[in-house]
Enzyme design. Sequence first.
Site, mmCIF file in Angstrom:
data_model
loop_
_atom_site.group_PDB
_atom_site.id
_atom_site.type_symbol
_atom_site.label_atom_id
_atom_site.label_comp_id
_atom_site.label_asym_id
_atom_site.label_seq_id
_atom_site.Cartn_x
_atom_site.Cartn_y
_atom_site.Cartn_z
ATOM 1 N N CYS A 1 -10.415 48.421 53.835
ATOM 2 C CA CYS A 1 -10.939 48.282 55.199
ATOM 3 C C CYS A 1 -11.512 46.871 55.397
ATOM 4 C CB CYS A 1 -11.965 49.367 55.487
ATOM 5 S SG CYS A 1 -12.217 49.639 57.265
ATOM 6 N N HIS B 1 -9.197 54.716 53.787
ATOM 7 C CA HIS B 1 -10.295 55.302 53.030
ATOM 8 C C HIS B 1 -9.828 56.618 52.393
ATOM 9 C CE1 HIS B 1 -13.345 52.555 54.519
ATOM 10 N NE2 HIS B 1 -12.929 52.770 55.759
#
Length: 500
Positions: A336, A437
């Site tokens: 991310c 994630h």
Amino acid sequence: MKKTDAIAVFGTGSDVGKSIVNAALCRSLADRGVGVAPFKSQNMSNNSGITPEGLEMGRAQIVQAQAARIVPHVDMNPVLLKPTGEMGCQVVLNGRAFANATALDYHRKKELYFKESCLAYDRLKSRYDLVVMEGAGSCAEVNLMPSDIVNFPMAAHAKAPVILVADIHRGGVFGQIVGTLACLPDAFRDMVKGFIINRFRGDITLFRDGIEWIEKQTGKPVFGVLPWYSHFRIDAEDSVEIECCPSITALDRKKPAIGVIRLPHISNFTDFHTLASIDGIELAFVDRPGDLSVFKAVIIPGSKNTRADMDWLRSSCWEESIQTHVKNQGCLLGICGGYQMLGTAIEDPQGLEGDPGTTRGLGLLPVKTILQAPKTTTLSAFEWDTIPGEGYEIHMGETQRTAGSAFFTLISRNQQPCTDFDGCIADNGQVAGTYMHGLFDTPLILKKWLNMAGIKDIDLSNVPSKEQNYAQLKDHFERYVNLGQLLDATGVRAGRQISA
């Protein structure tokens, strides 16, 4: 005793075990046939997750919903505050990014947030037999009580009896309990029906006189004393849990090690729970640059303020350590915000993370990121060389790849089929980045990435599943807490008659 529609689990302070007790109650009651759901009106955490509708909520309530054997829904956490710095945060309201606010801005709109929280609770109550509410921090912060929308005002709206959780490990448990009650007005004090003491080490029988003292002083029962546990792992809300990982000097040099850079604005640290659960691997969170040769792989995790954390990497000399790690054939992964930092630049024309401008990245991946609204929040299914996996995406902006190869092929987002790609793997095969994630929660994906990092022949068969962890949590809770006494004291007769 009058039936109650809710129980509130409050704490004598932050990180005393409210979330764990809430999850344990959800699993225990669900397994007794109660339709139970978790609720926390306002969360403050950069550790969030995504619902099947593609909406964002606190990770703690997602865990509690899973413990309750139900699907997470944003009504379980209508207000989520995601800190972006010392004074500001992003406000996520009913699952969507609502505003970037200072503490003063947020307090000016407390009436709106409390109203939305009450509406969310009412909707939840209409769908379930019982709601297990969670408080925030200490429920006895005298200066915050007039504007509190999480603790007693929310419990008063729900007419919920309160269980107070204290942490004996940090010391002063008698002062925690008696002092908390002393700070409360009579009406709130009367709502507290008893206590659970968490994180006890040693022989519990030696604490019997302590229990007797607390019960005599307060006139309220101690429902149980929970011993310290290490045989199961439940996703936590607070990043204080990363303190449990060993330092570089404490690593077992006989095992391959993975280092996670502890960014100032680290988010979604639960990405690494599975790695921490593997017996054959050492995992360490590191906050000081230096010789990274001890690590097979280094990970730059998610961040709630990517540009600020990139500046921190550069000003604190991390950039040199990272570059040297790659030159020495070390594996590097960005997730991310960490993925964005690996690129050539992070552009923020709208000033979403501070003043508008561009921050130079590490230049280790041929990608460039432009921060822009709206926020991407998806549950995603993907493939890595035909190996299927699942994860979730939470990020602002888009990252464009100009070379290298895609990391994952996306199959669906929020249950809608798609044909897209995620991430980038550099031509040298050492450096990779992804928005995904939870990628380590799929065993075959985890094994393939470990092989990519040069970590082979690791036995993953003993890594417990989430369901195994929830089962062990329930057993631990019911062994040491008198659930029958707790249910009688709080008047829980939700749905069908239940017994302990």
